[in-house]
Design a protein around this motif. Sequence first.
Motif, PDB file in Angstrom:
ATOM      1  N   CYS A   1       0.842  -1.195   0.000  1.00 41.87           N
ATOM      2  CA  CYS A   1       0.000   0.000   0.000  1.00 41.87           C
ATOM      3  C   CYS A   1       0.880   1.250   0.000  1.00 41.87           C
ATOM      4  O   CYS A   1       1.743   1.414   0.866  1.00 41.87           O
ATOM      5  CB  CYS A   1      -0.925   0.022   1.215  1.00 41.87           C
ATOM      6  SG  CYS A   1      -1.941   1.525   1.289  1.00 41.87           S
TER       7      CYS A   1
ATOM      8  N   CYS B   1       0.038   4.113   0.741  1.00 39.85           N
ATOM      9  CA  CYS B   1      -0.420   5.054   1.754  1.00 39.85           C
ATOM     10  C   CYS B   1       0.173   4.699   3.122  1.00 39.85           C
ATOM     11  O   CYS B   1       0.891   5.478   3.713  1.00 39.85           O
ATOM     12  CB  CYS B   1      -1.944   5.046   1.794  1.00 39.85           C
ATOM     13  SG  CYS B   1      -2.667   6.119   3.031  1.00 39.85           S
ATOM     14  N   CYS B   2      -0.082   3.482   3.586  1.00 38.64           N
ATOM     15  CA  CYS B   2       0.355   3.106   4.929  1.00 38.64           C
ATOM     16  C   CYS B   2       1.545   2.147   4.912  1.00 38.64           C
ATOM     17  O   CYS B   2       2.107   1.832   5.958  1.00 38.64           O
ATOM     18  CB  CYS B   2      -0.802   2.469   5.693  1.00 38.64           C
ATOM     19  SG  CYS B   2      -1.302   0.884   4.987  1.00 38.64           S
TER      20      CYS B   2
ATOM     21  N   CYS C   1      -7.212   1.728   2.631  1.00 36.30           N
ATOM     22  CA  CYS C   1      -6.703   3.106   2.548  1.00 36.30           C
ATOM     23  C   CYS C   1      -7.369   3.868   1.406  1.00 36.30           C
ATOM     24  O   CYS C   1      -7.649   5.065   1.521  1.00 36.30           O
ATOM     25  CB  CYS C   1      -5.183   3.111   2.377  1.00 36.30           C
ATOM     26  SG  CYS C   1      -4.314   2.743   3.914  1.00 36.30           S
TER      27      CYS C   1
HETATM   28 ZN   LIG Z   1      -2.703   1.343   3.376  1.00 30.18          ZN
END
Ligand SMILES: [Zn+2]
Length: 230
Positions: free
Chosen positions: A18, A20-21, A55
């Motif tokens: 991911c 994002c995270c 996310c």
């Molecule tokens: Zn994520």
Amino acid sequence: MPTWKWKIKGIVDDITECGCCGRRGLKRTVAMMPLDADGNEDGTAEDVVYYGTSCAATALSWTQGKVTNTARAAQAERDQRDAYARRMLSIYAPVEFAPVRDKARVYYGRNQHQRDTGVKATEEVAKLLAQARATLADTTTGPARPARIEDFRRYVVIFTSDDRISLVRRVPEEEAEGQEQAAAAQRRADEIRGRLLVVAALDAESARDVAYSDDLTREWNAKVWQAARA
Ligand SMILES: [Zn+2]
């Protein structure tokens, strides 16, 4: 601070982290393109981010179900555009450098309604090929897809006696195997009193289109495929 809005471009199996995270080992990620304040796509394939569905759902304020459905639909659309691009390349790439007369006959043969409308076949063919190549070169949801004449494969196409396609088979690269298949295909065609054609194309679906096209299109298809192999 800009407010980021996103457009879901598709679903990707080979990126599993991911963006994002940083969570790893995901089954798949969702490809998202940033949008500008007016909702236009703001960037190229390099600006696309890959988020896990949870996310992505947070970023869009959507449910995960909506994210997944939208991503699947977007991916299906991309696959369709790819298939169309392969068809256009399989038909028109062989006439790209053909004499204008032949190019015009091939183009208007498929687009009869445009004859005598001022639409120029040479320009249309160039446009179609450029679009098709750009489509298959787009790496938003995966690596670039084969698009050159060198990437064409040969297919044997068997027609029934009433000129419908009964079978499409990829011709094996290996010569002995190819001859064996050709003999079997000929037997099959004889059995159903049909006929067979061998055409070159980027995939089986495009091979059907080439097989259904006019003699001139198929002449160029054969000529250019041979030249690419020589
Ligand atoms: Zn994520």
